[in-house]
Scaffold this active site. Structure first.
Site, PDB file in Angstrom:
ATOM      1  N   GLY A 258      80.478 -61.505 -32.095  1.00  0.00           N
ATOM      2  CA  GLY A 258      81.027 -60.087 -32.651  1.00  0.00           C
ATOM      3  C   GLY A 258      81.340 -60.332 -33.983  1.00  0.00           C
TER       4      GLY A 258
ATOM      5  N   THR B 121      90.920 -53.943 -39.059  1.00  0.00           N
ATOM      6  CA  THR B 121      91.023 -53.686 -37.414  1.00  0.00           C
ATOM      7  C   THR B 121      92.922 -53.527 -37.706  1.00  0.00           C
ATOM      8  OG1 THR B 121      91.529 -56.056 -37.974  1.00  0.00           O
ATOM      9  CG2 THR B 121      89.661 -55.799 -36.843  1.00  0.00           C
TER      10      THR B 121
ATOM     11  N   ASP C 143      79.262 -54.015 -35.444  1.00  0.00           N
ATOM     12  CA  ASP C 143      79.488 -54.538 -34.062  1.00  0.00           C
ATOM     13  C   ASP C 143      78.792 -53.355 -33.056  1.00  0.00           C
ATOM     14  OD1 ASP C 143      79.912 -57.135 -34.520  1.00  0.00           O
ATOM     15  OD2 ASP C 143      82.138 -56.977 -34.034  1.00  0.00           O
ATOM     16  N   PRO C 144      77.534 -53.115 -32.106  1.00  0.00           N
ATOM     17  CA  PRO C 144      78.028 -52.522 -31.492  1.00  0.00           C
ATOM     18  C   PRO C 144      78.663 -52.111 -30.724  1.00  0.00           C
ATOM     19  CG  PRO C 144      75.564 -53.638 -31.991  1.00  0.00           C
ATOM     20  CD  PRO C 144      77.058 -53.924 -32.603  1.00  0.00           C
ATOM     21  N   HIS C 145      79.312 -53.314 -29.699  1.00  0.00           N
ATOM     22  CA  HIS C 145      80.527 -53.480 -28.753  1.00  0.00           C
ATOM     23  C   HIS C 145      81.928 -52.627 -29.201  1.00  0.00           C
ATOM     24  CE1 HIS C 145      82.463 -57.675 -30.145  1.00  0.00           C
ATOM     25  NE2 HIS C 145      82.520 -57.196 -30.380  1.00  0.00           N
TER      26      HIS C 145
ATOM     27  N   TYR D  56      60.052 -77.249 -29.263  1.00  0.00           N
ATOM     28  CA  TYR D  56      60.480 -76.596 -28.116  1.00  0.00           C
ATOM     29  C   TYR D  56      60.723 -75.163 -27.327  1.00  0.00           C
ATOM     30  CZ  TYR D  56      65.431 -76.832 -27.217  1.00  0.00           C
ATOM     31  OH  TYR D  56      66.622 -76.399 -26.422  1.00  0.00           O
TER      32      TYR D  56
ATOM     33  N   SER E 205      71.225 -69.218 -27.131  1.00  0.00           N
ATOM     34  CA  SER E 205      70.660 -68.445 -25.974  1.00  0.00           C
ATOM     35  C   SER E 205      72.019 -67.699 -25.689  1.00  0.00           C
ATOM     36  CB  SER E 205      71.506 -69.098 -25.011  1.00  0.00           C
ATOM     37  OG  SER E 205      70.638 -70.310 -24.798  1.00  0.00           O
TER      38      SER E 205
END
Length: 624
Positions: free
Chosen positions: A157, A299, A392-394, A423, A443
């Site tokens: 996030g 926040t 943050d989309p969430h 790779y 990932s």
């Protein structure tokens, strides 16, 4: 409830609903999507033999395993229903940044998980990597960077995005020094001080002029290889910063000792005059400024720093002193609120006085009044002039966790942090969506990209879509703030009054409960901490808790004397009490509900919440 027709999205159609009013719609849409996925599996190479036969399904071990799955899932369901907090509530959960998530986002996430795409490499996620590229451009246009900017989702996030943002700043600040080492003729006549005070635009233009064979050499002589880090200067952040900033400075070798806090105003926003004083003093000592961070949606308080004044200050100091620093906006929380100022053509509404008319046309606020201050408007307008933004989309995107994002003002900036693992992705490959080389994450779930992409298309990133959702949230917070004003309780002769901290810029409402006649700040802090415990999971209740909030402390080491006005003027404590206690304990309500803008519905919940508060005050009084 009002039935007045308005333009744009109808918010009542995009949530499951706190009472599952759209539950059947959600099930029908999800079943349809799952059926499509099952058909997709069945139709791929239909001539192939199935991996699971009818005979396999008749075996006892198969049936026993199926029963085991059902039993475990039943246990999971019981535990989730017993111990999870009811963030879906229309008006009882006022705690952390959890609320109703958008139904289209949930459906897209549920659906896309069936493909299990990994957006680190295009060949592992051809569908969702393209969706993420489009999401990045969605956000770039929303924030004012247009086609020139670039962004991507993070697997975490705001913390991950802020870390990546400082990574950009560190490498970019050292880029001109690296150019001098590899191709000095490009910076001939410039001192080291000049090189440490180059804008992003000028530094990137220099790099573009470098010989092709020198591009990689230059990149690997920047701070990414440990070079020049000690020369890059100070990272200046407001006292209301998120904790991720010193953490990022630690991880990236900048050092927490180079993180300089700026005092805040009585409105809990960055004090620009103090910022200017700190910069002038630092520069006079021969130390450059790496970057200044502004927070949009703190926040703890939900406030919006004056980004426009920060941009103006940078211009002023550049003209006077020849210095330059990056401006980074940490809008993890409130970034999506820029949709309140963007019209359906994607243009920022340039006239503040037109906002009320536009908001009324789209039904953004139920009462047709101005709910956004001119200062907040000006801060969001200045986004286009900063270097990068965390969003943050969430959080205010109402997307399932985890979905953070970072957007940079110039897509060429990403080259200073790029890595190419053969790779996974090959440099120079003809790839429509090359993400993994340009991000901190490895990932990463492709389902997140599908979720955000879908939400952006059901609710456009302008006043007709997300603007209406953010407006509903902000109006609900203001309803709660107004409800708290003057709220008092008489508990067997003891009078308790609720005192809100400050009118919120966004949708965080802070307050304290004070017993009249109490002159001890230490006792007030202890009492509010006990009230918090009764109003949180600490009480031993989750699902059956009728009013859930969070809390925080504004301490002198973190906030300096910023809270003095509230403590000494609004609450009436002496300065000596402030110094003695060293902090003020605050009850914190994060109001994300999309339903509390409806005054009739709000009033029904407010009545219940008032009763719960009174019950808890009685319980605490009995403990004394």
């Amino acid at each position: 409830m009002s039935t007045k027709p308005t333009k744009g999205v109808n918010l009542k159609a995009v949530f499951i609903g706190d009472k599952a009013e759209n539950g059947q719609l959600y099930k029908d849409l999800l079943t349809n999507l799952v059926d499509q996925h099952l058909g997709w599996r069945q139709n791929y190479m239909p001539q192939d033999e199935p991996g699971i036969t009818f005979a396999d399904q008749e075996e006892d071990s198969y049936k026993q395993t199926v029963r085991k799955q059902k039993e475990v899932l039943s246990v999971l369901s019981r535990r989730m229903r017993t111990d999870s907090v009811p963030w879906h509530s229309a008006g009882r959960y006022w705690c952390h940044m959890c609320s109703e998530t958008l139904m289209p986002a949930l459906l897209a996430y549920n659906f896309a998980t069936l493909w299990n795409s990994n957006n680190v490499a295009f060949e592992a996620s051809p569908a969702t990597s393209l969706l993420e590229e489009e999401v990045g451009m969605d956000l770039s246009h929303l924030l004012g960077f247009g086609d020139k900017g670039w962004g991507h989702l993070t697997a975490g996030g705001g913390t991950t995005a802020n870390l990546e943002g400082l990574w950009y700043m560190r490498n970019l600040k050292s880029l001109p020094l690296a150019i001098k080492e590899v191709q000095p003729e490009l910076v001939e006549g410039k001192s080291e001080w000049d090189l440490l005070n180059m804008s992003v635009k000028d530094a990137l233009n220099l790099w573009r002029q470098a010989k092709e064979e020198n591009i990689e050499k230059i990149k690997f002589r920047t701070a990414r290889c440990g070079n020049h880090i000690s020369k890059l200067g100070k990272l200046i952040v407001p006292m209301t910063k998120h904790y991720s900033w010193p953490k990022a400075a630690d991880v990236l070798g900048i050092g927490t000792d180079n993180v300089v806090p700026v005092p805040i105003s009585s409105h809990y926003t960055l004090d620009v005059e103090k910022l200017e004083s700190i910069i002038r003093k630092t520069v006079a000592e021969g130390t450059p400024i790496l970057a200044v961070v502004g927070v949009v949606g703190t926040t703890e308080e939900g406030q919006v720093d004056p980004i426009d004044k920060m941009v103006a200050l940078r211009k002023k100091l550049h003209e006077e002193l020849g210095i330059w620093f990056y401006i980074y906006v940490d809008a993890a929380y409130a970034g999506y609120a820029r949709t309140l100022f963007v019209n359906e053509d994607g243009e920022f509404i340039d006239d503040y006085d037109e906002l009320v008319k536009v908001h009324e046309e789209y039904g953004v606020f139920s009462d047709g009044k101005a709910h956004i201050s001119r200062d907040v408007y000006n801060a969001f307008k200045a986004f286009k002039d900063v270097d990068a933004v965390t969003i943050d989309p969430h959080k205010m995107g109402y997307i399932p966790y985890a979905a953070g994002a970072i957007v940079v003002s110039d897509r060429y900036m990403r080259e200073v942090i790029s890595y190419f693992a053969t790779y996974v992705f090959e440099k120079g490959a003809e790839c429509p969506a090359l993400l993994g080389a340009y991000m901190l994450d490895g990932s990463k779930a492709g389902a997140t990209a599908a979720s955000v992409w879908t939400a952006h298309r059901v609710l456009p990133l302008n006043v007709s879509g997300y603007g209406k959702l953010l407006g509903a949230s902000i109006e609900g917070a203001q309803n709660f703030y107004n409800f708290l004003q003057g709220l008092t309780f008489d508990i067997e002769g003891k009078v308790f009054e609720v005192v809100p901290l400050v009118e919120p810029d966004f949708n965080m409402v802070d307050f304290v409960i004070r017993e009249k006649g109490n002159n001890s700040l230490v006792e007030l802090n202890a009492f509010n901490n006990e009230f918090y415990k009764e109003s949180s999971f600490n009480s031993g209740m989750t699902y059956y808790n009728g009013f859930i909030i969070s809390h925080t402390d504004f301490s002198i080491p973190d906030y300096g004397d910023g809270p003095i006005k509230f403590v000494c003027e609004d609450l009436g404590f002496s300065l000596e009490e402030w110094k003695k206690a060293g902090k003020i304990t605050i009850l914190r309500a994060c109001v994300l509900s999309p339903y509390m803008n409806d005054k009739k519905l709000f009033d029904s919940y407010a009545k219940s919440v008032r009763e719960v508060i009174e019950q808890r005050l009685k319980k605490l009084c009995l403990k004394k």
